[in-house]
Scaffold this motif. Structure first.
Motif, PDB file in Angstrom:
ATOM      1  N   ALA A 255      -8.370   2.707  -6.173  1.00  0.00           N
ATOM      2  CA  ALA A 255      -7.965   2.598  -4.733  1.00  0.00           C
ATOM      3  C   ALA A 255      -7.634   1.106  -4.593  1.00  0.00           C
ATOM      4  O   ALA A 255      -6.595   0.893  -3.368  1.00  0.00           O
ATOM      5  CB  ALA A 255      -8.793   3.172  -3.881  1.00  0.00           C
ATOM      6  N   ARG A 256      -8.254   0.153  -4.987  1.00  0.00           N
ATOM      7  CA  ARG A 256      -8.066  -1.367  -4.347  1.00  0.00           C
ATOM      8  C   ARG A 256      -7.534  -2.189  -5.317  1.00  0.00           C
ATOM      9  O   ARG A 256      -7.582  -3.370  -5.153  1.00  0.00           O
ATOM     10  CB  ARG A 256      -9.471  -1.804  -3.761  1.00  0.00           C
ATOM     11  CG  ARG A 256     -10.026  -0.815  -2.566  1.00  0.00           C
ATOM     12  CD  ARG A 256      -9.140  -0.828  -1.541  1.00  0.00           C
ATOM     13  NE  ARG A 256      -9.775   0.032  -0.453  1.00  0.00           N
ATOM     14  CZ  ARG A 256      -9.011   0.229   0.682  1.00  0.00           C
ATOM     15  NH1 ARG A 256      -7.773  -0.187   0.907  1.00  0.00           N
ATOM     16  NH2 ARG A 256      -9.628   1.220   1.550  1.00  0.00           N
ATOM     17  N   SER A 257      -6.791  -1.593  -6.285  1.00  0.00           N
ATOM     18  CA  SER A 257      -6.373  -2.576  -7.319  1.00  0.00           C
ATOM     19  C   SER A 257      -5.194  -2.082  -7.940  1.00  0.00           C
ATOM     20  O   SER A 257      -4.693  -0.653  -7.640  1.00  0.00           O
ATOM     21  CB  SER A 257      -7.240  -2.623  -8.477  1.00  0.00           C
ATOM     22  OG  SER A 257      -7.667  -1.593  -8.983  1.00  0.00           O
TER      23      SER A 257
ATOM     24  N   SER B 138      -3.152   4.712  -2.251  1.00  0.00           N
ATOM     25  CA  SER B 138      -4.026   5.762  -1.227  1.00  0.00           C
ATOM     26  C   SER B 138      -2.918   6.829  -0.866  1.00  0.00           C
ATOM     27  O   SER B 138      -2.611   7.271   0.391  1.00  0.00           O
ATOM     28  CB  SER B 138      -4.304   5.276  -0.081  1.00  0.00           C
ATOM     29  OG  SER B 138      -5.108   5.580   0.651  1.00  0.00           O
TER      30      SER B 138
ATOM     31  N   THR C  48       0.670  -1.268  -0.119  1.00  0.00           N
ATOM     32  CA  THR C  48      -0.081  -0.140  -0.128  1.00  0.00           C
ATOM     33  C   THR C  48       0.794   1.353   0.084  1.00  0.00           C
ATOM     34  O   THR C  48       1.763   1.399   1.005  1.00  0.00           O
ATOM     35  CB  THR C  48      -0.829  -0.036   1.395  1.00  0.00           C
ATOM     36  OG1 THR C  48      -1.682  -1.187   1.136  1.00  0.00           O
ATOM     37  CG2 THR C  48      -1.882   1.150   1.350  1.00  0.00           C
TER      38      THR C  48
ATOM     39  N   ASN D 287      -1.410  -1.132  -4.151  1.00  0.00           N
ATOM     40  CA  ASN D 287      -2.704  -0.331  -3.371  1.00  0.00           C
ATOM     41  C   ASN D 287      -2.521   1.124  -3.324  1.00  0.00           C
ATOM     42  O   ASN D 287      -1.635   1.655  -2.467  1.00  0.00           O
ATOM     43  CB  ASN D 287      -2.944  -1.041  -2.117  1.00  0.00           C
ATOM     44  CG  ASN D 287      -4.426  -0.653  -1.477  1.00  0.00           C
ATOM     45  OD1 ASN D 287      -4.691   0.621  -1.879  1.00  0.00           O
ATOM     46  ND2 ASN D 287      -4.766  -1.270  -0.601  1.00  0.00           N
TER      47      ASN D 287
ATOM     48  N   SER E 229      -5.204   1.833 -14.248  1.00  0.00           N
ATOM     49  CA  SER E 229      -5.216   0.737 -14.082  1.00  0.00           C
ATOM     50  C   SER E 229      -4.164   0.023 -14.735  1.00  0.00           C
ATOM     51  O   SER E 229      -3.601   0.584 -15.713  1.00  0.00           O
ATOM     52  CB  SER E 229      -6.291  -0.175 -14.285  1.00  0.00           C
ATOM     53  OG  SER E 229      -6.221  -1.358 -13.904  1.00  0.00           O
TER      54      SER E 229
END
Length: 257
Positions: free
Chosen positions: A233-235, A211, A188, A209, A250
């Motif tokens: 945000a989650r990939s 953020s 992250t 990840n 992405s």
């Protein structure tokens, strides 16, 4: 026996001190003030007293003389702390020194130096109370890559000078990671990430990840006060520079934000 009997009054050690680059394409203070105001959006803590190297390579030939006192005061107004000047002409050196700044010569990337003898030590730019920086866990590889295998804590700065930066652990909020090349985070990414710090507009930021609080490529910034776009945000995602715009994509598709 007192510990102070064995303690040296002063020790000098090599440390990692991170400085951002302020690349000037004009010496007009009004134009610079307007550009910084637009960049920061009126946020008083956009910069955090970052040590700053003023790069004058992009100044046009025959431009007005640099008002060093005015430029220094302007940068400090936006909480940038000038410590050195890069790419200065010999004619500028005396006045730069008179204002307490060092004249910096940028070093070549590690891979270009691999087959050449190590140069004599160069005096580093002065720094007051440098931020904490990781050194023990940094492992520069032969291909010009710095690898960090431990979490980057709040208040910590990592700088991969002249190379890419790979981090295999979490980058926490309040941390700052910087690379002259691209940044790869296999965990992250929180905090601040600045790629292409020496002006490489082709550098990118990758994370499993995303953020971040702030990202930058080649000095172009984008902040995320309202949070990172939810669809990325989650990939795994990447950040790149297109013209003067920071794009989010992405890793697995051509989708863009």
């Amino acid at each position: 026996m007192s510990k102070s009997l064995f303690q040296k009054p002063i020790e000098i050690k090599i440390s990692t001190v991170v400085a951002v680059s302020a690349i000037l394409s004009t010496a007009d203070r009004l134009a610079l003030d307007a550009a910084l105001a637009e960049m920061t959006g009126g946020t008083t803590d956009f910069f955090e007293d970052d040590l700053t190297v003023i790069d004058v390579a992009a100044l046009p030939a025959g431009c007005e003389p640099v008002d060093w006192a005015g430029i220094i005061a302007l940068l400090k107004k936006y909480r940038l702390n000038p410590v050195a000047v890069r790419n200065a002409t010999p004619a500028m050196a005396a006045e730069i020194a008179a204002h307490g700044l060092s004249v910096e010569t940028a070093s070549k990337p590690r891979e270009e130096q691999a087959d050449t003898p190590a140069p004599a030590p160069v005096k580093a730019a002065p720094a007051a109370a440098p931020a904490a920086a990781a050194t023990a866990d940094a492992a520069p590889a032969k291909a010009g890559v710095m690898i960090i295998d431990t979490p980057v804590r709040a208040g910590q700065r990592i700088y991969a000078r002249g190379c890419d930066l790979i981090i295999t652990a979490v980058v926490n909020n309040g941390a700052e990671i910087i690379a002259d090349g691209s940044i790869h985070v296999y965990a992250t990414l929180n905090g601040r990430a600045l790629a292409g710090a020496s002006g490489n507009a082709e550098a990118r930021i990758f994370a499993m990840n995303m953020s971040p609080e702030l990202v930058s490529i080649a000095g172009v910034y984008r902040t995320f006060e309202d949070g990172f776009p939810a669809e990325y945000a989650r990939s795994p995602a990447q950040i790149r520079l297109v013209g003067d715009r920071i794009d989010i994509l992405s890793v697995n598709s051509a989708n863009r934000a």
